[in-house]
Design a protein around this motif. Structure first.
Motif, PDB file in Angstrom:
ATOM      1  N   GLN A   1       0.799  -1.224   0.000  1.00  0.00           N
ATOM      2  CA  GLN A   1       0.000   0.000   0.000  1.00  0.00           C
ATOM      3  C   GLN A   1       0.828   1.270   0.000  1.00  0.00           C
ATOM      4  OE1 GLN A   1      -3.103  -0.191  -0.487  1.00  0.00           O
ATOM      5  NE2 GLN A   1      -3.577  -2.322   0.030  1.00  0.00           N
ATOM      6  N   GLY A   2       2.147   1.118   0.089  1.00  0.00           N
ATOM      7  CA  GLY A   2       2.999   2.305   0.120  1.00  0.00           C
ATOM      8  C   GLY A   2       2.958   3.050   1.433  1.00  0.00           C
ATOM      9  N   HIS A   3       2.582   2.355   2.516  1.00  0.00           N
ATOM     10  CA  HIS A   3       2.537   3.001   3.826  1.00  0.00           C
ATOM     11  C   HIS A   3       3.948   3.157   4.384  1.00  0.00           C
ATOM     12  CE1 HIS A   3      -1.701   2.719   3.665  1.00  0.00           C
ATOM     13  NE2 HIS A   3      -1.828   1.453   4.041  1.00  0.00           N
ATOM     14  N   PRO A   4       4.188   4.197   5.173  1.00  0.00           N
ATOM     15  CA  PRO A   4       5.509   4.369   5.792  1.00  0.00           C
ATOM     16  C   PRO A   4       5.772   3.277   6.826  1.00  0.00           C
ATOM     17  CG  PRO A   4       3.958   5.958   6.697  1.00  0.00           C
ATOM     18  CD  PRO A   4       3.251   5.274   5.553  1.00  0.00           C
ATOM     19  N   LEU A   5       7.058   3.027   7.072  1.00  0.00           N
ATOM     20  CA  LEU A   5       7.442   2.025   8.063  1.00  0.00           C
ATOM     21  C   LEU A   5       7.658   2.679   9.419  1.00  0.00           C
ATOM     22  CD1 LEU A   5       9.961  -0.296   6.157  1.00  0.00           C
ATOM     23  CD2 LEU A   5       7.448  -0.324   6.183  1.00  0.00           C
ATOM     24  N   ALA A   6       7.236   1.986  10.471  1.00  0.00           N
ATOM     25  CA  ALA A   6       7.477   2.445  11.835  1.00  0.00           C
ATOM     26  C   ALA A   6       8.888   2.063  12.259  1.00  0.00           C
ATOM     27  CB  ALA A   6       6.455   1.826  12.780  1.00  0.00           C
ATOM     28  N   ASP A   7       9.436   2.792  13.213  1.00  0.00           N
ATOM     29  CA  ASP A   7      10.755   2.505  13.763  1.00  0.00           C
ATOM     30  C   ASP A   7      10.619   1.706  15.060  1.00  0.00           C
ATOM     31  OD1 ASP A   7      12.137   3.925  11.763  1.00  0.00           O
ATOM     32  OD2 ASP A   7      11.807   5.818  12.826  1.00  0.00           O
ATOM     33  N   GLY A   8      11.509   0.743  15.242  1.00  0.00           N
ATOM     34  CA  GLY A   8      11.499  -0.056  16.460  1.00  0.00           C
ATOM     35  C   GLY A   8      12.295   0.592  17.574  1.00  0.00           C
ATOM     36  N   ASP A   9      12.016   0.157  18.785  1.00  0.00           N
ATOM     37  CA  ASP A   9      12.743   0.626  19.964  1.00  0.00           C
ATOM     38  C   ASP A   9      13.851  -0.378  20.262  1.00  0.00           C
ATOM     39  OD1 ASP A   9      13.700   1.429  22.402  1.00  0.00           O
ATOM     40  OD2 ASP A   9      11.826   1.116  23.505  1.00  0.00           O
ATOM     41  N   ARG A  10      15.088  -0.004  19.957  1.00  0.00           N
ATOM     42  CA  ARG A  10      16.209  -0.934  20.134  1.00  0.00           C
ATOM     43  C   ARG A  10      16.395  -1.358  21.588  1.00  0.00           C
ATOM     44  NH1 ARG A  10      20.033  -1.667  16.185  1.00  0.00           N
ATOM     45  NH2 ARG A  10      19.576  -0.679  14.182  1.00  0.00           N
ATOM     46  N   GLY A  11      15.952  -0.536  22.517  1.00  0.00           N
ATOM     47  CA  GLY A  11      16.100  -0.868  23.917  1.00  0.00           C
ATOM     48  C   GLY A  11      15.279  -2.067  24.348  1.00  0.00           C
ATOM     49  N   THR A  12      14.291  -2.446  23.538  1.00  0.00           N
ATOM     50  CA  THR A  12      13.442  -3.593  23.880  1.00  0.00           C
ATOM     51  C   THR A  12      13.621  -4.766  22.912  1.00  0.00           C
ATOM     52  OG1 THR A  12      11.586  -2.698  22.596  1.00  0.00           O
ATOM     53  CG2 THR A  12      11.694  -2.107  24.926  1.00  0.00           C
ATOM     54  N   TYR A  13      14.615  -4.699  22.045  1.00  0.00           N
ATOM     55  CA  TYR A  13      14.805  -5.792  21.082  1.00  0.00           C
ATOM     56  C   TYR A  13      15.050  -7.120  21.791  1.00  0.00           C
ATOM     57  CZ  TYR A  13      15.089  -2.847  16.867  1.00  0.00           C
ATOM     58  OH  TYR A  13      14.807  -2.013  15.809  1.00  0.00           O
ATOM     59  N   TYR A  14      15.868  -7.107  22.846  1.00  0.00           N
ATOM     60  CA  TYR A  14      16.270  -8.341  23.509  1.00  0.00           C
ATOM     61  C   TYR A  14      15.840  -8.397  24.971  1.00  0.00           C
ATOM     62  CZ  TYR A  14      19.382  -8.163  19.488  1.00  0.00           C
ATOM     63  OH  TYR A  14      19.891  -8.055  18.220  1.00  0.00           O
ATOM     64  N   ALA A  15      14.911  -7.554  25.348  1.00  0.00           N
ATOM     65  CA  ALA A  15      14.504  -7.504  26.746  1.00  0.00           C
ATOM     66  C   ALA A  15      13.031  -7.169  26.841  1.00  0.00           C
ATOM     67  CB  ALA A  15      15.330  -6.460  27.498  1.00  0.00           C
ATOM     68  N   GLY A  16      12.457  -7.497  27.972  1.00  0.00           N
ATOM     69  CA  GLY A  16      11.072  -7.176  28.210  1.00  0.00           C
ATOM     70  C   GLY A  16      10.161  -8.357  27.954  1.00  0.00           C
ATOM     71  N   HIS A  17       8.884  -8.099  28.049  1.00  0.00           N
ATOM     72  CA  HIS A  17       7.864  -9.120  27.826  1.00  0.00           C
ATOM     73  C   HIS A  17       7.141  -8.765  26.533  1.00  0.00           C
ATOM     74  CE1 HIS A  17       5.321 -12.421  29.011  1.00  0.00           C
ATOM     75  NE2 HIS A  17       4.225 -11.661  28.927  1.00  0.00           N
ATOM     76  N   SER A  18       5.925  -8.285  26.623  1.00  0.00           N
ATOM     77  CA  SER A  18       5.207  -7.896  25.405  1.00  0.00           C
ATOM     78  C   SER A  18       5.700  -6.554  24.868  1.00  0.00           C
ATOM     79  CB  SER A  18       3.706  -7.831  25.688  1.00  0.00           C
ATOM     80  OG  SER A  18       3.433  -6.883  26.710  1.00  0.00           O
ATOM     81  N   GLU A  19       6.256  -5.725  25.753  1.00  0.00           N
ATOM     82  CA  GLU A  19       6.721  -4.404  25.325  1.00  0.00           C
ATOM     83  C   GLU A  19       7.807  -4.546  24.262  1.00  0.00           C
ATOM     84  OE1 GLU A  19       8.793  -0.329  27.142  1.00  0.00           O
ATOM     85  OE2 GLU A  19       8.594  -2.132  28.374  1.00  0.00           O
ATOM     86  N   GLY A  20       7.611  -3.865  23.141  1.00  0.00           N
ATOM     87  CA  GLY A  20       8.578  -3.929  22.062  1.00  0.00           C
ATOM     88  C   GLY A  20       8.600  -5.260  21.335  1.00  0.00           C
ATOM     89  N   TYR A  21       7.584  -6.070  21.568  1.00  0.00           N
ATOM     90  CA  TYR A  21       7.540  -7.412  20.966  1.00  0.00           C
ATOM     91  C   TYR A  21       6.212  -7.635  20.249  1.00  0.00           C
ATOM     92  CZ  TYR A  21       8.384 -12.510  20.775  1.00  0.00           C
ATOM     93  OH  TYR A  21       8.593 -13.810  20.370  1.00  0.00           O
ATOM     94  N   THR A  22       5.123  -7.615  20.997  1.00  0.00           N
ATOM     95  CA  THR A  22       3.806  -7.840  20.391  1.00  0.00           C
ATOM     96  C   THR A  22       2.928  -6.600  20.413  1.00  0.00           C
ATOM     97  OG1 THR A  22       2.963  -8.651  22.510  1.00  0.00           O
ATOM     98  CG2 THR A  22       3.815 -10.294  20.959  1.00  0.00           C
ATOM     99  N   ASP A  23       3.468  -5.461  20.850  1.00  0.00           N
ATOM    100  CA  ASP A  23       2.625  -4.263  20.998  1.00  0.00           C
ATOM    101  C   ASP A  23       2.784  -3.262  19.851  1.00  0.00           C
ATOM    102  OD1 ASP A  23       5.196  -3.559  21.714  1.00  0.00           O
ATOM    103  OD2 ASP A  23       4.613  -2.417  23.503  1.00  0.00           O
ATOM    104  N   TYR A  24       3.472  -3.649  18.783  1.00  0.00           N
ATOM    105  CA  TYR A  24       3.544  -2.764  17.609  1.00  0.00           C
ATOM    106  C   TYR A  24       2.269  -2.954  16.779  1.00  0.00           C
ATOM    107  CZ  TYR A  24       8.532  -1.949  18.478  1.00  0.00           C
ATOM    108  OH  TYR A  24       9.728  -1.586  19.031  1.00  0.00           O
ATOM    109  N   PRO A  25       1.561  -1.894  16.481  1.00  0.00           N
ATOM    110  CA  PRO A  25       0.294  -2.035  15.749  1.00  0.00           C
ATOM    111  C   PRO A  25       0.492  -2.098  14.239  1.00  0.00           C
ATOM    112  CG  PRO A  25       0.621   0.264  16.315  1.00  0.00           C
ATOM    113  CD  PRO A  25       1.792  -0.489  16.915  1.00  0.00           C
ATOM    114  N   ALA A  26      -0.509  -2.643  13.571  1.00  0.00           N
ATOM    115  CA  ALA A  26      -0.570  -2.539  12.122  1.00  0.00           C
ATOM    116  C   ALA A  26      -0.850  -1.091  11.759  1.00  0.00           C
ATOM    117  CB  ALA A  26      -1.654  -3.449  11.572  1.00  0.00           C
TER     118      ALA A  26
END
Length: 362
Positions: A333-358
């Motif tokens: 669809q040509g939608h822009p990409l969101a940026d991830g939070d590097r601080g949660t790439y390898y740590a946390g529970h759902s934060e930075g893992y399953t909480d990124y929305p479509a």
């Protein structure tokens, strides 16, 4: 919808029929925060959210306890782990996706802290000069002990058992992790493998460990559902160097693997211009006649362009999938990409893992 993009075209990789040519690359996310190192409902949610990928490759999963070299990474060597992966594959399939299990083993790139003080093992007693992420933080690797012949045979048997577990778990295939500084590349490396038996002494013998693993895994799955991820240009500035001798060894190995009828080879390139990427993957293509999935730092534009040149069959994306579970739809669809939070790439529970929305329009 711009379905004319090469990335959005269907592709067949061995026995795997993909609705698009976007592969989700394996990524360590360190969310198996339990004593059994088993995937949880959180893993099932995470992978199902990304089922729009033509194919998902799981994070590298341990084939036995000696494979461990990073905290909170799941395995696939126990019944509890296998049961956890059943939940993952069922969730992905229910969401319309396809998923393969990547088998990992870090070998000498581990640390005694993972084994109660016991030394990790490698092809020879030579320190790979890497870091291992231990429960108390990153630590330099140490000089390992060398595998005995019996231990090599047992390790190959563990890969076979992992393949059997992956079938029981409902995966669509498997991928062998043979990239960067892990166990299989250690066997391929003449600086780290100074054995004088059937697994060392020449480039052909150094490759035998990988070939024997492929035979064991393919015996369970059929070779057209088995793949290998490799990184010929990996250079850690010490024990691994991407010099011409190393690249020539990979050229010969790719020729050998061309006869294996694999689903695909998953190959790392190097960051650079499209011309530099095309030159490198053209070299790979000259020696490997099967399907190639290109990896490392591709954008949507670069992915479409390299597919347009016809030298690879699909392109894998890692980091973009972290913050964009609907990555393929955003491409379409040509939608822009969101940026991830590097601080949660390898740590946390759902934060930075399953909480990124479509993506949703404002």
């Amino acid at each position: 919808m711009t379905t004319t993009q090469p990335l959005l075209q269907p592709v067949r990789l061995g026995a795997l029929e993909l609705p698009n040519s976007v592969v989700m690359a394996p990524m360590t996310r360190a969310r198996a925060q339990n004593a059994e190192l088993a995937p949880t409902d959180l893993h099932a949610t995470y992978y199902a959210q990304r089922a729009g990928a033509g194919l998902i490759v799981t994070e590298g999963t341990w084939v036995n306890t000696d494979a461990i070299g990073f905290i909170n990474v799941p395995g696939i060597y126990s019944d509890t782990q296998t049961a956890g992966w059943v939940k993952v594959t069922e969730a992905v399939h229910e969401a319309g996706g396809r998923i393969v299990s990547q088998f990992g083993h870090v070998g000498a790139a581990s640390h005694p802290d993972h084994f109660g003080g016991r030394l990790p093992a490698g092809p020879s007693a030579i320190n790979p000069g890497e870091k291992s992420f231990t429960p108390s933080g990153p630590k330099d690797t140490v000089t390992p002990r060398a595998y005995t012949a019996a231990e090599i045979a047992a390790t190959i048997a563990d890969y076979r058992r992992a393949a059997e577990n992956a079938r029981r778990a409902g995966f669509d295939g498997v991928e062998i992790h043979a990239q960067q500084s892990q166990l299989i590349p250690q066997f391929l490396n003449p600086r780290l493998n100074q054995r004088t038996d059937a697994y060392g002494g020449s480039s052909e013998k150094r490759a035998q460990f990988l070939l024997d693993i492929l035979d064991a895994v393919s015996d369970v799955w059929g070779s057209d559902r088995v793949s290998v991820k490799m990184s010929p240009t990996w250079d850690n500035g010490g024990t691994f160097t991407a010099d011409e001798e190393a690249l020539a060894d990979y050229d010969q190995l790719f020729k050998k693997l061309s006869d294996s009828n694999l689903a695909y080879l998953h190959l790392l390139g190097t960051p650079g211009t499209i011309e530099e990427r095309i030159a490198l993957f053209s070299r790979y293509r000259a020696h490997y006649q099967g399907n190639i999935v290109a990896n490392l730092g591709f954008t949507q534009a670069l992915g479409n362009e390299i597919l347009d040149h016809g030298i690879v069959n699909a392109v894998s994306f890692a980091e973009p999938f972290i913050a964009n579970p609907d990555l393929v739809e955003r491409f379409a669809q040509g939608h822009p990409l969101a940026d991830g939070d590097r601080g949660t790439y390898y740590a946390g529970h759902s934060e930075g893992y399953t909480d990124y929305p479509a993506f949703t329009a404002n």
